[in-house]
Enzyme design. Structure first.
Site, PDB file in Angstrom:
ATOM      1  N   LYS A   1      -1.919  -0.269 -25.123  1.00  0.00           N
ATOM      2  CA  LYS A   1      -2.294  -0.408 -26.539  1.00  0.00           C
ATOM      3  C   LYS A   1      -0.997  -0.432 -27.365  1.00  0.00           C
ATOM      4  CE  LYS A   1      -6.962   1.431 -25.906  1.00  0.00           C
ATOM      5  NZ  LYS A   1      -7.103   2.168 -24.625  1.00  0.00           N
TER       6      LYS A   1
ATOM      7  N   ASP B   1      -6.077  12.815 -25.948  1.00  0.00           N
ATOM      8  CA  ASP B   1      -6.106  11.418 -25.504  1.00  0.00           C
ATOM      9  C   ASP B   1      -5.431  10.603 -26.595  1.00  0.00           C
ATOM     10  OD1 ASP B   1      -6.744   8.750 -25.093  1.00  0.00           O
ATOM     11  OD2 ASP B   1      -8.697   9.186 -24.211  1.00  0.00           O
TER      12      ASP B   1
ATOM     13  N   ARG C   1      -1.939  -3.039 -18.481  1.00  0.00           N
ATOM     14  CA  ARG C   1      -3.102  -2.163 -18.381  1.00  0.00           C
ATOM     15  C   ARG C   1      -2.811  -1.037 -17.399  1.00  0.00           C
ATOM     16  NH1 ARG C   1      -7.571  -3.493 -20.847  1.00  0.00           N
ATOM     17  NH2 ARG C   1      -7.033  -5.256 -22.121  1.00  0.00           N
TER      18      ARG C   1
ATOM     19  N   GLU D   1      -0.544   4.896  -0.649  1.00  0.00           N
ATOM     20  CA  GLU D   1      -1.278   6.128  -0.971  1.00  0.00           C
ATOM     21  C   GLU D   1      -0.372   7.344  -0.837  1.00  0.00           C
ATOM     22  OE1 GLU D   1      -2.862   3.675   0.655  1.00  0.00           O
ATOM     23  OE2 GLU D   1      -5.055   3.881   0.469  1.00  0.00           O
TER      24      GLU D   1
ATOM     25  N   TYR E   1       0.846  -1.202   0.000  1.00  0.00           N
ATOM     26  CA  TYR E   1       0.000   0.000   0.000  1.00  0.00           C
ATOM     27  C   TYR E   1       0.872   1.238   0.000  1.00  0.00           C
ATOM     28  CZ  TYR E   1      -4.993  -0.872   0.300  1.00  0.00           C
ATOM     29  OH  TYR E   1      -6.280  -1.154  -0.020  1.00  0.00           O
TER      30      TYR E   1
ATOM     31  N   THR F   1      -3.569   5.518 -22.227  1.00  0.00           N
ATOM     32  CA  THR F   1      -3.498   4.213 -21.583  1.00  0.00           C
ATOM     33  C   THR F   1      -2.139   3.637 -21.952  1.00  0.00           C
ATOM     34  OG1 THR F   1      -4.651   3.270 -23.475  1.00  0.00           O
ATOM     35  CG2 THR F   1      -5.963   3.725 -21.529  1.00  0.00           C
TER      36      THR F   1
END
Ligand code: DSN
Length: 439
Positions: A221, A192, A227, A49, A47, A218
């Protein structure tokens, strides 16, 4: 079967499917084994954050280095001033941009969904349309941006954001023109580049870094990572609003997300390093060459391509002259081992679920090492596959009587996997695929 093995058995089945079939979905690719190693690493358990140097949990000395490495590599690859590498994927990244730049009710402008735009930029079915007032521009019949429509929307609506990009476009984006329009109207220009990021990284498509204020991509691709997504703030963006980087970071965490997926971030860092290697440029050049070769092959069989061809990785087919809809065509091709996806076309008369088009792309098959001769063969198989489908019983498909339509589609879906001609093609596809292994 042992229940503990069930998932791994399914993974093995999916691996076999991927090995034996042609992935022609333009947004898909195969990442390297090094990227997969990072994804499957122990980093998933931590974790963290916050951001490097400012975390809400202890034990992040090494995670800080991983995230900083990814950020620095992204800055170099895309020539930008700041990067947030934490968005889980493209849709949350676009929501983070909207919430960083806009207030609820603000107007935004994006490419319409039915014309290749993306849900996450204010389309009606997306949550983003509840908070922001979206207006749209479209494409011309030739597949180019409808600049007159876009400019008139900018004048009329005075949007806070002008988005460019989405899921289907076969031309080269004129980023400077978008940038000038944004500057003249006081809007933020958000590019984008999810689909073309790998092409931009390799210099095969112009970069928006000097024209846009923000760039979203992203990572899975054409960029060939795991991902994920990233939001990049350009020098121009910081000039317009020196707080823009801070606002983006706050919008991602704590605004929308919790702990970053550190294994993903490590995978992105690996992919970005691969994108800087010499072989990547060759790969990106070949993606476009393959798309052009596939387009030429399809045109030989009288397929109607939106925009008349392609300048990038994507081919957009209007199936109207083939007397078959996108749904039927996509299932027939799947039965032949060719995985494509159905897609609305500009001015489509059909619905998005049963649209009139197909969308194909070459990033994944190029990663496998396929070149122009294989593209000619794939074009031939697509033609043969759709000819075979047209000879099947299509009566009732597309009927205005919904019950009749659904019954006909159900029967087609059962019969299509038994079709001998499609099975013959599937065998040939498999034999080709076996010569081009996955990474
Ligand atoms: N699903 C992606 C695509 O296929 O373009 C966009 O989210």
């Amino acid at each position: 079967m042992n229940q503990g093995e069930a998932v791994f058995d399914l993974i093995r089945q999916e691996e076999k499917r991927q090995k034996e079939e042609l992935a022609l979905i333009p947004s898909e690719n195969y990442c390297s084994s090094a990227v997969r190693k990072a994804l499957g690493s122990i980093l998933t358990d931590k974790y963290s954050e916050g951001y490097p140097g400012k975390r809400y949990y202890q034990g992040n000395r090494i995670i800080d280095e991983v995230e900083s490495l990814a950020i620095n590599r992204a800055k170099k690859v895309f020539g930008v001033a700041q990067v947030n590498i934490q968005p889980y994927s493209g849709s949350p990244a676009n929501l983070a941009i909207l919430s960083a730049v806009c207030q609820p009710g603000d107007r935004v402008l994006s490419q319409h969904l039915s014309m290749g735009g993306h849900l996450s930029m204010g389309q009606q079915a997306s949550m983003t349309s509840r908070f922001f007032k979206a207006f749209y521009y479209g494409l011309s019949k030739r597949g180019q941006i409808d600049w007159d429509g876009l400019e008139s929307q900018v004048r009329k609506q005075r949007p806070k954001i002008i988005f460019c990009g989405g899921t289907a476009f076969t031309k080269v984006f004129d980023f400077p023109r978008f940038g000038r329009l944004a500057d003249e109207s006081g809007a933020f220009f958000v590019a984008d580049i999810s689909h073309i990021a790998g092409l931009v990284a390799a210099g095969v498509h112009p970069s928006p870094a000097r024209s846009a204020h923000l760039i979203m991509t992203t990572t899975h691709k054409t960029l060939r990572g795991p991902r994920g997504a990233m939001i990049m703030v350009t020098a121009k963006g910081l000039k317009k609003d020196p707080e823009l980087g801070k606002k983006i970071n706050q919008a991602v965490f704590p605004g929308l997300q919790g702990g970053p997926h550190n294994n993903n971030i490590a995978g992105v860092a690996v992919a970005l390093n691969e994108a800087r290697a010499a072989g990547f440029k060759k790969y990106a050049v070949q993606i476009v060459k393959n798309a052009k070769a596939l387009a030429t092959s399809l045109k030989r069989y009288r397929f109607k391509l939106i925009g008349g061809g392609t300048k990038n990785h994507l081919i957009w087919i209007d199936l109207n002259n083939k007397k078959i809809d996108g749904w039927t065509a996509a299932w027939a091709l799947e039965a032949a081992g060719i995985i494509a996806n159905r897609q609305t076309i500009p001015f489509d008369q059909r619905s998005p679920y049963y649209p009139s088009g197909l969308r194909l792309g070459t990033p994944a098959i190029t990663t496998r090492g396929m070149k122009e001769p294989q593209m000619r063969l794939i074009g031939q198989w697509i033609n043969e596959g759709l000819e075979a489908a047209r000879k099947m019983n299509l009566e009732g498909i597309g009927s205005p009587d919904r019950e009749r339509d659904q019954k006909a589609r159900k029967e087609f879906k059962q019969a299509v996997f038994e079709n001998q001609e499609l099975r013959r093609i599937k065998k040939e596809v498999k034999s080709l695929c076996c010569q081009f292994p996955l990474p």
